[in-house]
Design a protein around this motif. Structure first.
Motif, short mmCIF file in Angstrom:
data_model
loop_
_atom_site.label_atom_id
_atom_site.label_comp_id
_atom_site.label_asym_id
_atom_site.label_seq_id
_atom_site.Cartn_x
_atom_site.Cartn_y
_atom_site.Cartn_z
N ASP A 206 -5.53 -9.22 5.48
CA ASP A 206 -4.92 -7.93 5.17
C ASP A 206 -3.81 -7.62 6.19
OD1 ASP A 206 -6.65 -7.52 3.06
OD2 ASP A 206 -8.10 -6.39 4.26
N THR A 208 -0.35 -4.76 7.06
CA THR A 208 0.37 -3.52 6.75
C THR A 208 1.86 -3.85 6.85
OG1 THR A 208 -1.40 -2.15 7.64
CG2 THR A 208 0.77 -1.12 7.38
N GLN A 212 2.53 -0.24 3.92
CA GLN A 212 1.65 -0.44 2.75
C GLN A 212 0.69 -1.58 3.02
OE1 GLN A 212 3.74 -1.94 -0.74
NE2 GLN A 212 2.39 -0.77 -2.11
N LEU A 213 -0.54 -1.43 2.50
CA LEU A 213 -1.52 -2.51 2.61
C LEU A 213 -1.13 -3.64 1.67
CD1 LEU A 213 -4.23 -3.81 3.44
CD2 LEU A 213 -5.32 -2.48 1.59
N VAL A 214 -1.02 -4.81 2.24
CA VAL A 214 -0.70 -6.03 1.48
C VAL A 214 -1.65 -7.12 1.95
CG1 VAL A 214 1.05 -7.75 0.93
CG2 VAL A 214 1.72 -5.36 1.28
N SER A 215 -2.27 -7.85 0.97
CA SER A 215 -3.18 -8.95 1.32
C SER A 215 -2.56 -10.28 0.89
CB SER A 215 -4.53 -8.78 0.64
OG SER A 215 -5.14 -7.56 1.05
N ILE A 260 -0.79 -6.50 -3.75
CA ILE A 260 -0.37 -5.17 -3.33
C ILE A 260 -1.59 -4.25 -3.33
CG2 ILE A 260 1.15 -3.23 -3.84
CD1 ILE A 260 2.58 -5.80 -2.99
N ASP A 261 -1.72 -3.45 -2.26
CA ASP A 261 -2.89 -2.59 -2.06
C ASP A 261 -4.18 -3.39 -1.98
OD1 ASP A 261 -1.32 -0.28 -2.08
OD2 ASP A 261 -1.46 -0.09 -4.26
N GLY A 262 -4.05 -4.69 -1.69
CA GLY A 262 -5.23 -5.56 -1.54
C GLY A 262 -5.85 -5.98 -2.84
N THR A 264 -3.74 -5.81 -6.49
CA THR A 264 -2.83 -6.14 -7.58
C THR A 264 -1.93 -7.31 -7.21
OG1 THR A 264 -2.81 -3.80 -8.18
CG2 THR A 264 -1.09 -5.21 -9.14
#
Length: 279
Positions: A206, A208, A212-215, A260-262, A264
């Protein structure tokens, strides 16, 4: 002794009378100087000594001329006394006018300028030192340099029995055993050190990025090559594992995803190209 006649006395008497008239005229001019000097300050520029010398020279010259002629000497005696008196009256006037005029001014010490304090360099506080770097400051590709790509993100024909028809990631072919690196600073969310099908040996980190949270997902590592554990903080470029073919795979490659957001999935090639530049 030659006999004096009327013709020999007339020229001498005429000369004496003419000299007396000339002297009287000059004396009148000299006597008028003090009044004019006091009014117009004509002699103000001359030193008193120069005025006195000039008048005395004129009087001495007149006296010398008169001594050569007895008749002229008798006529000049009163005039000489008047000249001496005019000299006495002239000297105070000339001296009074020889005053040097100066513009008025006052000499004072200039005030000393106030010292300007030197600018003090800002010293970072302990809180500033502990603050993390701005998110998204460093993003890179999983491998240095260019590598071959196989399946892109999007719809496809399933390459194997357990494979999907919509590819949620990007398959990269740097060669078997190539070390894969974290694309940004972050924290390891999930790992699998064994081959249980699907992703095989993998790691999910994970980040930031841009607030924005991105995984990021790294799958199909070689068995035994996993370098990280869940909950571990990693930096951009950290070695996560080596390229292999564990799980549902048709050959050695890295299956790479961006969530996206961990949750999508998005096109990882477009996302990395925008932030890390072309591969």
């Amino acid at each position: 002794m030659p006999r004096l006649t009327r013709f020999t006395l007339i020229p001498r008497q005429a000369a004496a009378g003419g000299f007396a008239m000339l002297f009287a005229g000059l004396l009148t001019v000299v006597l008028g100087i003090p009044a004019q000097a006091s009014e117009l300050d004509v002699y103000g520029w001359l030193p008193p000594a120069a005025v006195e010398d000039s008048v005395r020279a004129f009087a001495d010259g007149s006296a010398h001329a008169a001594e050569s002629d007895p008749a002229a000497r008798a006529a000049a005696a009163p005039d000489a006394s008047a000249a001496e008196a005019s000299l006495q009256s002239l000297m105070p006037s000339a001296a009074a006018t020889a005053t040097v005029q100066r513009d008025g001014f006052t000499v004072t010490d200039a005030p000393k300028p106030e010292p300007i304090p030197a600018a003090t360099a800002a010293v970072p506080s302990a809180d500033d030192a502990a603050a993390p770097a701005a998110a998204g400051a460093a993003v890179q590709w999983p491998f240095p340099g260019s590598v071959r790509l196989s399946d892109p993100y999007g719809a496809r024909d399933a390459p194997c029995g357990g494979c999907s028809t919509f590819h949620k990631g990007l398959d990269m072919l740097p060669g078997e055993g190539a070390p894969a690196q974290a694309v940004a600073d972050g924290v390891v969310r999930e790992v699998s050190a064994t081959d249980n099908g699907g992703f095989g040996v993998y790691a999910i980190v994970d980040h930031t990025v841009d607030g924005q949270l991105v995984s990021s997902v790294y799958a199909h590592f070689q068995a035994g090559s996993l370098q990280v554990s869940a909950g571990q903080s990693v930096g951009v470029g950290t070695h996560l594992g080596n390229v292999g073919s564990t799980g549902e795979s048709t050959g050695p490659h890295l299956h790479f995803e961006i969530l996206i957001d961990g949750i999508t999935p998005t096109d990882p090639y477009a996302w990395l190209s925008e932030r890390a530049g072309p591969m």
